[in-house]
Design a protein around this motif. Structure first.
Motif, PDB file in Angstrom:
ATOM      1  N   ALA A  20      14.792  71.928  34.614  1.00 34.53           N
ATOM      2  CA  ALA A  20      13.848  72.327  33.517  1.00 34.53           C
ATOM      3  C   ALA A  20      12.451  71.560  33.716  1.00 34.53           C
ATOM      4  CB  ALA A  20      14.358  72.353  32.269  1.00 34.53           C
ATOM      5  N   ALA A  21      12.670  70.039  33.795  1.00 41.20           N
ATOM      6  CA  ALA A  21      11.554  69.378  33.901  1.00 41.20           C
ATOM      7  C   ALA A  21      10.872  69.516  35.265  1.00 41.20           C
ATOM      8  CB  ALA A  21      11.939  67.785  34.070  1.00 41.20           C
ATOM      9  N   ALA A  22      11.584  69.897  36.207  1.00 40.30           N
ATOM     10  CA  ALA A  22      10.897  70.278  37.325  1.00 40.30           C
ATOM     11  C   ALA A  22      10.106  71.439  37.325  1.00 40.30           C
ATOM     12  CB  ALA A  22      11.904  70.391  38.519  1.00 40.30           C
ATOM     13  N   VAL A  23      10.525  72.563  36.737  1.00 41.52           N
ATOM     14  CA  VAL A  23       9.839  73.824  36.848  1.00 41.52           C
ATOM     15  C   VAL A  23       8.590  73.350  35.791  1.00 41.52           C
ATOM     16  CG1 VAL A  23       9.819  75.852  35.626  1.00 41.52           C
ATOM     17  CG2 VAL A  23      11.713  75.239  36.958  1.00 41.52           C
ATOM     18  N   ALA A  77      12.369  84.469  30.255  1.00 44.70           N
ATOM     19  CA  ALA A  77      13.139  84.633  31.309  1.00 44.70           C
ATOM     20  C   ALA A  77      14.282  83.633  31.102  1.00 44.70           C
ATOM     21  CB  ALA A  77      12.372  84.452  32.540  1.00 44.70           C
ATOM     22  N   LEU A  78      15.545  83.575  31.658  1.00 46.35           N
ATOM     23  CA  LEU A  78      16.776  82.864  31.375  1.00 46.35           C
ATOM     24  C   LEU A  78      17.151  82.229  32.856  1.00 46.35           C
ATOM     25  CD1 LEU A  78      19.032  84.687  28.807  1.00 46.35           C
ATOM     26  CD2 LEU A  78      18.107  82.353  28.536  1.00 46.35           C
ATOM     27  N   VAL A  79      17.372  80.955  32.543  1.00 43.20           N
ATOM     28  CA  VAL A  79      18.460  80.128  33.827  1.00 43.20           C
ATOM     29  C   VAL A  79      19.776  79.870  33.021  1.00 43.20           C
ATOM     30  CG1 VAL A  79      18.323  78.292  35.308  1.00 43.20           C
ATOM     31  CG2 VAL A  79      16.336  79.500  34.962  1.00 43.20           C
ATOM     32  N   VAL A  80      20.956  80.415  33.420  1.00 39.97           N
ATOM     33  CA  VAL A  80      22.076  80.174  32.690  1.00 39.97           C
ATOM     34  C   VAL A  80      23.109  79.404  33.398  1.00 39.97           C
ATOM     35  CG1 VAL A  80      23.910  81.551  31.616  1.00 39.97           C
ATOM     36  CG2 VAL A  80      21.758  82.032  31.450  1.00 39.97           C
ATOM     37  N   ASP A  81      23.669  78.385  32.850  1.00 36.18           N
ATOM     38  CA  ASP A  81      24.992  77.731  33.241  1.00 36.18           C
ATOM     39  C   ASP A  81      26.101  78.308  32.708  1.00 36.18           C
ATOM     40  OD1 ASP A  81      26.621  75.681  34.314  1.00 36.18           O
ATOM     41  OD2 ASP A  81      26.442  74.651  32.543  1.00 36.18           O
ATOM     42  N   CYS A 102      13.336  89.517  31.266  1.00 36.59           N
ATOM     43  CA  CYS A 102      13.486  89.434  32.498  1.00 36.59           C
ATOM     44  C   CYS A 102      14.931  89.827  32.673  1.00 36.59           C
ATOM     45  CB  CYS A 102      13.137  88.209  33.112  1.00 36.59           C
ATOM     46  SG  CYS A 102      13.510  88.113  34.979  1.00 36.59           S
ATOM     47  N   GLU A 103      15.238  90.876  33.345  1.00 39.36           N
ATOM     48  CA  GLU A 103      16.877  91.222  33.640  1.00 39.36           C
ATOM     49  C   GLU A 103      17.469  90.611  34.641  1.00 39.36           C
ATOM     50  OE1 GLU A 103      18.496  92.993  31.466  1.00 39.36           O
ATOM     51  OE2 GLU A 103      16.947  93.662  30.290  1.00 39.36           O
ATOM     52  N   ASP A 104      16.446  89.990  35.666  1.00 34.48           N
ATOM     53  CA  ASP A 104      16.948  89.197  36.654  1.00 34.48           C
ATOM     54  C   ASP A 104      17.213  87.656  36.019  1.00 34.48           C
ATOM     55  OD1 ASP A 104      17.584  88.097  39.035  1.00 34.48           O
ATOM     56  OD2 ASP A 104      15.264  87.878  39.758  1.00 34.48           O
ATOM     57  N   ILE A 105      18.435  87.589  35.803  1.00 34.86           N
ATOM     58  CA  ILE A 105      18.656  86.152  34.976  1.00 34.86           C
ATOM     59  C   ILE A 105      19.378  85.220  36.340  1.00 34.86           C
ATOM     60  CG2 ILE A 105      20.496  84.937  33.696  1.00 34.86           C
ATOM     61  CD1 ILE A 105      20.491  87.763  31.901  1.00 34.86           C
ATOM     62  N   LEU A 106      19.019  84.235  36.287  1.00 35.22           N
ATOM     63  CA  LEU A 106      19.357  83.120  37.427  1.00 35.22           C
ATOM     64  C   LEU A 106      20.494  82.297  36.717  1.00 35.22           C
ATOM     65  CD1 LEU A 106      18.969  81.705  40.069  1.00 35.22           C
ATOM     66  CD2 LEU A 106      17.384  80.152  38.987  1.00 35.22           C
ATOM     67  N   TYR A 107      21.832  82.564  37.482  1.00 32.43           N
ATOM     68  CA  TYR A 107      23.035  82.120  37.233  1.00 32.43           C
ATOM     69  C   TYR A 107      23.084  80.860  37.927  1.00 32.43           C
ATOM     70  CZ  TYR A 107      24.120  85.893  33.862  1.00 32.43           C
ATOM     71  OH  TYR A 107      24.000  86.692  32.823  1.00 32.43           O
ATOM     72  N   ILE A 108      23.251  79.694  37.395  1.00 35.70           N
ATOM     73  CA  ILE A 108      23.499  78.450  38.477  1.00 35.70           C
ATOM     74  C   ILE A 108      24.590  77.559  37.844  1.00 35.70           C
ATOM     75  CG2 ILE A 108      20.978  78.473  38.966  1.00 35.70           C
ATOM     76  CD1 ILE A 108      20.653  76.308  37.145  1.00 35.70           C
ATOM     77  N   ASN A 109      25.157  76.583  38.570  1.00 35.95           N
ATOM     78  CA  ASN A 109      25.934  75.713  38.179  1.00 35.95           C
ATOM     79  C   ASN A 109      25.483  74.476  37.688  1.00 35.95           C
ATOM     80  OD1 ASN A 109      28.094  73.719  37.980  1.00 35.95           O
ATOM     81  ND2 ASN A 109      29.058  74.003  39.747  1.00 35.95           N
ATOM     82  N   GLY A 110      25.615  74.205  36.279  1.00 35.19           N
ATOM     83  CA  GLY A 110      24.884  73.170  35.584  1.00 35.19           C
ATOM     84  C   GLY A 110      25.366  71.890  36.024  1.00 35.19           C
ATOM     85  N   GLY A 111      26.719  71.807  36.423  1.00 34.22           N
ATOM     86  CA  GLY A 111      27.200  70.415  36.610  1.00 34.22           C
ATOM     87  C   GLY A 111      27.966  70.032  35.463  1.00 34.22           C
ATOM     88  N   LYS A 125      16.632  73.190  43.495  1.00 32.72           N
ATOM     89  CA  LYS A 125      15.158  73.120  42.944  1.00 32.72           C
ATOM     90  C   LYS A 125      14.529  74.127  43.756  1.00 32.72           C
ATOM     91  CE  LYS A 125      11.154  70.253  42.659  1.00 32.72           C
ATOM     92  NZ  LYS A 125      10.499  68.887  42.945  1.00 32.72           N
ATOM     93  N   LYS A 126      14.656  74.152  44.832  1.00 28.76           N
ATOM     94  CA  LYS A 126      13.945  75.279  45.578  1.00 28.76           C
ATOM     95  C   LYS A 126      14.345  76.813  45.063  1.00 28.76           C
ATOM     96  CE  LYS A 126      12.917  77.446  49.962  1.00 28.76           C
ATOM     97  NZ  LYS A 126      12.625  78.527  49.697  1.00 28.76           N
ATOM     98  N   THR A 127      15.585  76.965  44.875  1.00 30.17           N
ATOM     99  CA  THR A 127      16.031  78.233  44.339  1.00 30.17           C
ATOM    100  C   THR A 127      15.488  78.561  42.866  1.00 30.17           C
ATOM    101  OG1 THR A 127      18.275  77.825  45.420  1.00 30.17           O
ATOM    102  CG2 THR A 127      18.425  79.233  43.644  1.00 30.17           C
ATOM    103  N   VAL A 128      15.697  77.462  42.217  1.00 30.10           N
ATOM    104  CA  VAL A 128      15.037  77.674  40.788  1.00 30.10           C
ATOM    105  C   VAL A 128      13.519  77.919  41.009  1.00 30.10           C
ATOM    106  CG1 VAL A 128      14.567  76.641  38.459  1.00 30.10           C
ATOM    107  CG2 VAL A 128      16.853  76.539  39.553  1.00 30.10           C
ATOM    108  N   LEU A 129      12.604  77.220  41.738  1.00 31.79           N
ATOM    109  CA  LEU A 129      11.311  77.348  41.708  1.00 31.79           C
ATOM    110  C   LEU A 129      11.013  78.562  42.551  1.00 31.79           C
ATOM    111  CD1 LEU A 129      10.090  73.735  42.622  1.00 31.79           C
ATOM    112  CD2 LEU A 129       9.819  75.029  40.436  1.00 31.79           C
ATOM    113  N   ASP A 130      11.666  79.168  43.414  1.00 28.63           N
ATOM    114  CA  ASP A 130      11.553  80.542  44.028  1.00 28.63           C
ATOM    115  C   ASP A 130      11.708  81.639  43.090  1.00 28.63           C
ATOM    116  OD1 ASP A 130      10.903  79.257  46.316  1.00 28.63           O
ATOM    117  OD2 ASP A 130      12.787  79.734  47.438  1.00 28.63           O
ATOM    118  N   TRP A 131      12.608  81.233  42.128  1.00 29.20           N
ATOM    119  CA  TRP A 131      13.159  82.400  41.359  1.00 29.20           C
ATOM    120  C   TRP A 131      12.046  82.339  40.140  1.00 29.20           C
ATOM    121  CZ3 TRP A 131      14.079  81.661  35.958  1.00 29.20           C
ATOM    122  CH2 TRP A 131      14.401  82.786  35.184  1.00 29.20           C
TER     123      TRP A 131
END
Length: 143
Positions: A20-23, A77-81, A102-111, A125-131
């Motif tokens: 989130a800080a990177a974005v 828009a949502l980035v979801v762990d 935004c219906e294109d929700i980005l699902y990621i592994n939050g660790g 990081k690239k995946t999130v910034l590209d999204w």
């Protein structure tokens, strides 16, 4: 390219907080903030929410989502762990609030659930910034 974009978090996972800080650093004039934010959203072009999906959300998060309308944010828009099933309640609140969702929700592994462990890979990081870039472009095209 900076724009009127807010990055907000509803998570205690360091990786998501770091992403989130990177974005925010790349696209916003503001640092990432928690929900509810210190300063309310006011006619933001895009609000990106980093969320740890849960079976139950806080009342503050619910109220924030239900009030995120076009006066506070044009687009959300949502980035979801986590998985879509656990995120469904938050998605419904945001869809019904009034902003373009935004219906294109980005699902990621939050660790791991440690705030201090903000490590993520260059690929993540690239995946999130590209999204985010794709999301910005899709909202611009829809206008």
């Amino acid at each position: 390219m900076k724009m009127k974009l807010r990055v907000l978090t509803a998570t205690n996972k360091g990786k998501l907080l770091g992403l989130a800080a990177a974005v925010a650093g790349e696209y916003s004039n503001y640092a990432a903030d928690v929900i509810p934010p210190a300063y309310p959203c006011d006619n933001e072009r895009l609000v990106v929410i980093f969320l740890s999906a849960a079976s139950k959300y806080s009342t503050a998060f619910e109220i924030f989502c239900k009030n995120l309308n076009k006066d506070s944010a044009q687009n959300v828009a949502l980035v979801v762990d986590g998985d879509a099933e656990k995120a469904a309640q938050a998605v419904e609140w945001l869809r019904n609030a009034g902003a373009n969702f935004c219906e294109d929700i980005l699902y990621i592994n939050g660790g791991l659930p440690f705030k201090f462990l903000k490590k993520y890979s260059d690929e993540e990081k690239k995946t999130v910034l590209d999204w985010v870039e794709k999301t910005i472009q899709s909202f611009k095209a829809a206008q």
